[in-house]
Every structure is written in C-alpha cells, then in structure tokens.
Enzyme design. Structure first.
Site, short mmCIF file in Angstrom:
data_model
loop_
_atom_site.label_atom_id
_atom_site.label_comp_id
_atom_site.label_asym_id
_atom_site.label_seq_id
_atom_site.Cartn_x
_atom_site.Cartn_y
_atom_site.Cartn_z
N HIS A 98 0.84 -1.21 0.00
CA HIS A 98 0.00 0.00 0.00
C HIS A 98 0.87 1.26 0.00
O HIS A 98 0.53 2.26 -0.64
CB HIS A 98 -0.96 0.00 1.19
N ASP A 260 -3.35 -2.91 -4.63
CA ASP A 260 -2.36 -3.99 -4.51
C ASP A 260 -1.57 -4.17 -5.81
O ASP A 260 -0.35 -4.37 -5.78
CB ASP A 260 -3.06 -5.31 -4.14
N HIS A 283 -1.82 -10.93 -5.37
CA HIS A 283 -0.38 -10.70 -5.39
C HIS A 283 0.39 -11.76 -6.19
O HIS A 283 1.33 -11.47 -6.90
CB HIS A 283 0.18 -10.66 -3.96
ZN ZN Z 1 -3.82 -4.73 -0.01
#
Ligand code: ZN
Length: 324
Positions: A98, A260, A283
């Site tokens: 972040h 993200d 991710h």
């Molecule tokens: Zn996040």
C-alpha cells in the site's frame, strides 16, 4: 519528466496487519537514482547491512501481502536473493504494497523508508494515510529523468480461470475484475482509463484491505492477520460487512485490488505505460507478470532515456536499454 523525492522527513506509526507488532515508519528524502529503499533500523542496531531496494528480485513472499527481503551482509550494499540466506541472516519487510502503490501513483521515485519493526503499518488498511503522509512531506523535483517503460508486445499469464494481460498503451490503463461468491462482493470490475495521482487519490486510495471472518483462525495459525481488526480491515461474515459504517464504496473490494496491483508494479522501479487487464487477480498473479517482465526484457522498451538516468545492472530498464 524529472524524478522526484519528498521535501522533508515524515513519520508515522501503527501496527502491522499480519505480524500484529507495533511499527514505526519514517519516509526520508533520497538522491536521484536511489529508488525506493527500505532500511531496517532493527537490523542496523545489530550492525548488519540493512537496505532492501524495492525490486522484483527482492520479493520473498506473496502470500496475502508482498514481503521483501535481502541477505544481511556487511560488505555489499545491494543483493538480490539469488544467493539465498537463511532466516537468521535475512532482513524482511512485510506488507509493503500500500505504501509502494502510493509512491508509484504519486510519482515519488526516490525515498528511504526507515522501518522499526518488520512490517509496514496497516494504518486504516488503505493507501489514504500514506497519501496524506506524502502530501505532508511535500515533493521536490530532481535533476534526473524518470525511468519510463512501455510494452513492446501483448503478453498474458493464465492460471485456470485467473489471468493477467499486459499490452501497449499510451498511459497506464487498468481493467480489473474479481469474482467472489459472496452477496456483498460477487463480480466487481473497474476501469481506470489513465491512472494519475488525482485518480488514485479520488477513486482508489481509501479502499481498504478485506477479509472473511471464517478465515481468521486459519490465517492467524499461519502467522498472518494477527494485527487485523475492524480499524484496518473490512471484515465479512457469510452475508454482510461486519464493520460499523459498512464499506466505503459498494465496489471497495475491487478498488483495493487495484491498489495492490499498483504496489506490485512499483517493483519495476519505473513508471509504466501499458494496459493491464486482470481477471481474479492477487499478489501471486501480479508477481508472475512482474517476474516475466524481468526475465523477458524483449517485452519492454525504455521510452525516455534521460542523460542522467542511472540504471542498475540487471534491472528491467537496464536490460531493455541494453537491448535497444
Ligand atoms: Zn492490499
């Protein structure tokens, strides 16, 4: 376009989302060409070499968050993980995404991030407090050209019904979709035609991390989400959002996924002109794309080569430059 750093040191503190420990953070100005460098003050206290440069090669883990690591060494200032080190001799900084998304979107190229602790604080679970921090610090343009990457040809990674695709575009365009069988989420998609700092601040930054109540125990047993609470996570049970005040947008969930993604793209160490489309991403999928871009430099071109641009040997822009 010139590189930027922040005008003055700014500090904040909070608890880490996954480790649950108290963390102190300071953003400090850095010279042109530095990039984003995390400095572990805990490892420094022990006399080790403690810098982790935000780069694809520094990624240790992508489980629920992005964790960067570097071997602790006294002799060499920058290492990739190629040499591998055991946990005792490795410095780690978790949940960087972040903060990195904020620096990437606000076009802050060079910052030293001093961390006391092993994780970036969760704050309210979104990027908004980091935006506020950077605004408070102010911006300074530097006498060096920004690194700008463009995409030479379309490229796609598929993993069952999940996929991520990158293709040439004149700006950073993002199309992101998620699909959860949950009454509050379902299928959500967002289109960002051209990402810039005002779009980031207005449409994305305040979107928070989310998680499901039924997963909490398993996550905590796995050493994750130990600092998670209603102040830093949107928590859902089977049917609803449990936080007082509910969600900030009906599609806060997909907006957070874009944060993200931006945090993971920041590991390229350059601004990016491309259209990125993601279906059911996270991710792990983001990093598969970034790793492919690093390993296949023919996919990228350096658009703008400033005279004073310094490139790390082996970094994406350096390899693309070597080829062109
Ligand atoms: Zn996040």
């Amino acid at each position: 376009m010139q590189q930027s750093t922040i005008a003055r040191r700014v500090a904040c503190s909070g608890i880490g989302l996954h480790g649950g420990e108290k963390v102190e953070l300071a953003l400090c100005p850095a010279a042109a060409g530095t990039g984003i460098v995390f400095v572990s003050l805990d490892a420094a206290r022990d006399g080790g070499d403690v810098e982790i440069r935000a780069s694809a090669g520094a990624v240790l883990s992508t489980a629920r968050a992005t964790t960067l690591a570097a071997p602790i060494t006294r002799s060499s200032p920058r290492h990739s993980l190629e040499g591998e080190a055991d946990d005792c001799h490795r410095v780690k900084i978790a949940t960087v995404e972040h903060l990195l998304a904020t620096l990437f979107a606000l076009e802050i190229d060079n910052v030293r991030v001093e961390v006391r602790g092993s994780e970036i604080p969760a704050l309210d679970g979104s990027a908004a407090p980091f935006v506020e921090c950077v605004r408070r610090a102010g911006r300074v343009r530097q006498n060096a050209a920004r690194r700008e990457l463009a995409v030479a040809e379309p490229f796609e990674i598929r993993d069952g019904d999940r996929w991520i695709r990158i293709e040439p575009a004149g700006a950073l365009r993002i199309s992101y979709a998620i699909d959860f069988s949950h009454p509050c989420i379902g299928r959500q998609s967002i289109e960002i035609p051209s990402l810039d700092e005002s779009v980031f601040e207005r449409e994305l930054a305040a979107a928070r991390t989310f998680g499901f109540a039924h997963e909490v125990e398993a996550l905590r047993n796995a050493g994750l989400a130990r600092g998670g609470n209603f102040d830093n996570t949107v928590v859902l049970d089977e049917t609803k959002v449990l936080n007082d005040g509910g969600s900030r947008w009906p599609d806060e969930f997909v907006r957070h996924k874009v944060i993200d993604l931006l945090g993971d793209l920041a590991l390229l160490g350059a601004s990016l002109h491309a259209h990125i489309q993601v279906e059911k991403g996270g991710h792990r999928l983001h990093h598969r794309l970034i790793r492919a871009l690093v390993e296949r430099p023919e996919l990228l071109v350096v658009r703008d080569r400033g005279r004073s641009m310094e490139l790390d040997p082996g970094s994406v822009p350096a390899r693309a430059l070597a080829r062109s």
